[in-house]
Design a protein around this motif. Sequence first.
Motif, mmCIF file in Angstrom:
data_model
loop_
_atom_site.group_PDB
_atom_site.id
_atom_site.type_symbol
_atom_site.label_atom_id
_atom_site.label_comp_id
_atom_site.label_asym_id
_atom_site.label_seq_id
_atom_site.Cartn_x
_atom_site.Cartn_y
_atom_site.Cartn_z
ATOM 1 N N ILE A 121 54.095 49.572 68.517
ATOM 2 C CA ILE A 121 53.601 49.492 67.674
ATOM 3 C C ILE A 121 53.770 50.236 67.094
ATOM 4 N N LEU A 122 54.298 51.831 67.146
ATOM 5 C CA LEU A 122 54.415 52.719 65.687
ATOM 6 C C LEU A 122 55.520 51.650 64.846
ATOM 7 N N ALA A 123 56.657 50.982 65.533
ATOM 8 C CA ALA A 123 57.361 50.382 64.250
ATOM 9 C C ALA A 123 57.024 49.001 63.374
ATOM 10 N N ALA A 124 55.449 48.892 64.538
ATOM 11 C CA ALA A 124 55.531 47.656 63.513
ATOM 12 C C ALA A 124 54.218 48.159 62.434
ATOM 13 N N THR A 125 53.164 49.188 62.831
ATOM 14 C CA THR A 125 52.688 50.266 61.781
ATOM 15 C C THR A 125 53.471 50.897 60.615
ATOM 16 N N ASP A 126 54.690 50.880 61.065
ATOM 17 C CA ASP A 126 55.076 51.606 60.277
ATOM 18 C C ASP A 126 55.532 50.866 58.758
ATOM 19 N N ALA A 127 55.818 49.612 59.312
ATOM 20 C CA ALA A 127 55.922 48.420 58.582
ATOM 21 C C ALA A 127 55.390 47.370 57.946
ATOM 22 N N MET A 128 53.727 47.210 58.421
ATOM 23 C CA MET A 128 53.227 47.804 57.483
ATOM 24 C C MET A 128 52.707 48.257 56.226
ATOM 25 N N GLU A 129 52.569 50.032 57.076
ATOM 26 C CA GLU A 129 52.406 50.731 55.561
ATOM 27 C C GLU A 129 53.076 50.921 54.552
ATOM 28 N N THR A 130 54.632 50.655 54.928
ATOM 29 C CA THR A 130 55.464 50.040 54.002
ATOM 30 C C THR A 130 54.953 48.905 53.231
ATOM 31 N N ARG A 131 54.148 47.598 53.883
ATOM 32 C CA ARG A 131 54.324 46.425 53.067
ATOM 33 C C ARG A 131 53.668 46.932 52.088
ATOM 34 N N VAL A 132 52.106 47.486 52.858
ATOM 35 C CA VAL A 132 51.761 47.899 51.554
ATOM 36 C C VAL A 132 51.172 49.052 50.417
ATOM 37 N N ARG A 133 52.034 50.234 50.545
ATOM 38 C CA ARG A 133 53.034 50.591 49.711
ATOM 39 C C ARG A 133 53.351 50.505 49.293
ATOM 40 N N GLU A 134 54.783 48.856 48.988
ATOM 41 C CA GLU A 134 55.123 48.527 48.123
ATOM 42 C C GLU A 134 54.875 47.477 47.629
ATOM 43 N N THR A 135 53.327 46.498 47.791
ATOM 44 C CA THR A 135 52.763 46.297 47.330
ATOM 45 C C THR A 135 51.639 46.447 46.329
ATOM 46 N N VAL A 136 51.844 48.118 46.279
ATOM 47 C CA VAL A 136 50.971 48.569 45.317
ATOM 48 C C VAL A 136 51.953 49.301 44.381
ATOM 49 N N ASN A 137 52.840 50.002 44.817
ATOM 50 C CA ASN A 137 54.483 51.389 44.167
ATOM 51 C C ASN A 137 54.573 49.875 43.174
ATOM 52 N N ALA A 138 55.449 48.932 43.914
ATOM 53 C CA ALA A 138 56.272 47.668 43.244
ATOM 54 C C ALA A 138 55.361 46.519 42.387
ATOM 55 N N PRO A 139 56.260 46.812 40.958
ATOM 56 C CA PRO A 139 55.287 45.750 40.132
ATOM 57 C C PRO A 139 55.172 43.944 40.423
ATOM 58 N N GLY A 140 54.439 43.984 40.254
ATOM 59 C CA GLY A 140 54.708 42.061 40.837
ATOM 60 C C GLY A 140 53.596 41.407 39.985
ATOM 61 N N GLY A 141 53.461 40.068 40.611
ATOM 62 C CA GLY A 141 52.539 39.002 39.338
ATOM 63 C C GLY A 141 52.257 38.578 38.460
ATOM 64 N N MET A 142 50.605 37.767 37.757
ATOM 65 C CA MET A 142 51.344 37.538 36.796
ATOM 66 C C MET A 142 50.180 38.742 35.721
ATOM 67 N N LEU A 143 50.813 38.790 34.466
ATOM 68 C CA LEU A 143 50.478 39.272 33.174
ATOM 69 C C LEU A 143 50.017 38.462 32.116
ATOM 70 N N ARG A 144 48.902 38.657 31.565
ATOM 71 C CA ARG A 144 48.612 37.545 30.324
ATOM 72 C C ARG A 144 48.414 37.609 29.644
ATOM 73 N N ILE A 145 48.932 37.960 28.366
ATOM 74 C CA ILE A 145 49.579 38.324 27.181
ATOM 75 C C ILE A 145 48.924 37.385 25.984
ATOM 76 N N THR A 146 48.457 38.031 24.771
ATOM 77 C CA THR A 146 47.972 36.977 23.667
ATOM 78 C C THR A 146 48.550 38.257 22.697
ATOM 79 N N ALA A 147 49.029 37.643 21.475
ATOM 80 C CA ALA A 147 49.268 38.524 20.549
ATOM 81 C C ALA A 147 49.518 37.362 19.231
ATOM 82 N N PRO A 148 49.295 37.966 18.375
ATOM 83 C CA PRO A 148 49.373 37.242 16.764
ATOM 84 C C PRO A 148 50.544 36.345 16.879
ATOM 85 N N MET A 149 50.794 35.054 16.380
ATOM 86 C CA MET A 149 51.673 34.189 15.861
ATOM 87 C C MET A 149 53.166 35.061 15.805
#
Length: 298
Positions: free
Chosen positions: A72-100
């Motif tokens: 249980i503790l190993a699974a809990t630690d792994a889950m918390e690591t994944r959550v921290r990585e989701t928060v701290n590691a950059p990922g996903g879509m960035l939508r940017i607009t700029a003049p031509m």
Amino acid sequence: MRDADEMRIVVEIVRQGSLSAAARHLGLAPSVVSDRLARLEQRLGTRLLVRTTRRQTLTEAGRIYLDEATAILAATDAMETRVRETVNAPGGMLRITAPMPFGRVRLAPFVAGFISRHPDIRIHLTLEDRMVDIVGEGYDIAIRAAPVVDTALTGRRLMESRRVLVASPAYLSRHGRPETPADLARHACLVANMTGQCRGTWRFGRGEKARIHRVEGRLASSHSELPVVWALAGLGLAQKSLWEVEAHLRAGQLVTVMEDWEPDPATFYAIHTVSTVHSHKIALFMGELLQPGNGVVG
């Protein structure tokens, strides 16, 4: 007292070999560890450890508890690591607009390098010269050649660029050089706007000389790079940021005119909504965008 904490105490007593060693490892007083173990055993109605002066021995119930608690503790630690990585590691879509022109010449090469350094980030870069509604249209970051005045937005200065009036030598040989804004009434002015009209407003002068002057011509476009194309073809005058035309100036394809009437420089900002100030991917992009020497900041 949380069950996970109780599990960790039992696991550490076994791992460390004694109650006092487990207490040191957990940063707790030995009396606290002993009391929590006793309360756990009382709640379970059985002994988990047989304690002697020299060692701790697991009972049959203790072995079952240890195996389950470790998993249980190993699974809990792994889950918390994944959550921290989701928060701290950059990922996903960035939508940017700029003049031509800014987006094509300066921002696009930076974006190419950025995604190579951060493979978990995706970017959709929209290049258009209209003033987009950042919040309403769902953009994360916008590049604008104007100060940030909306309190719902926050911005950082990227660069300043001189604004110059240019024409081809061929055009000037046919029509002469304008010396003042009033002279522009006799010249073809190449305009970029979103109005659908062949007229626009150009700024001239600084301080007491500063003024906005209305200009007209026979050519206009919503695409801000086309006036440079037309100026190169000898069709008129264009007012542009220096970096947009400096290569043509060095090559002698264009020359500047009305230097005494040069306006205040254009300032470019990178802006985003205040609500995204804690977004890690936006913070990462903005941090690298603002680094000197990256081809964007100047």
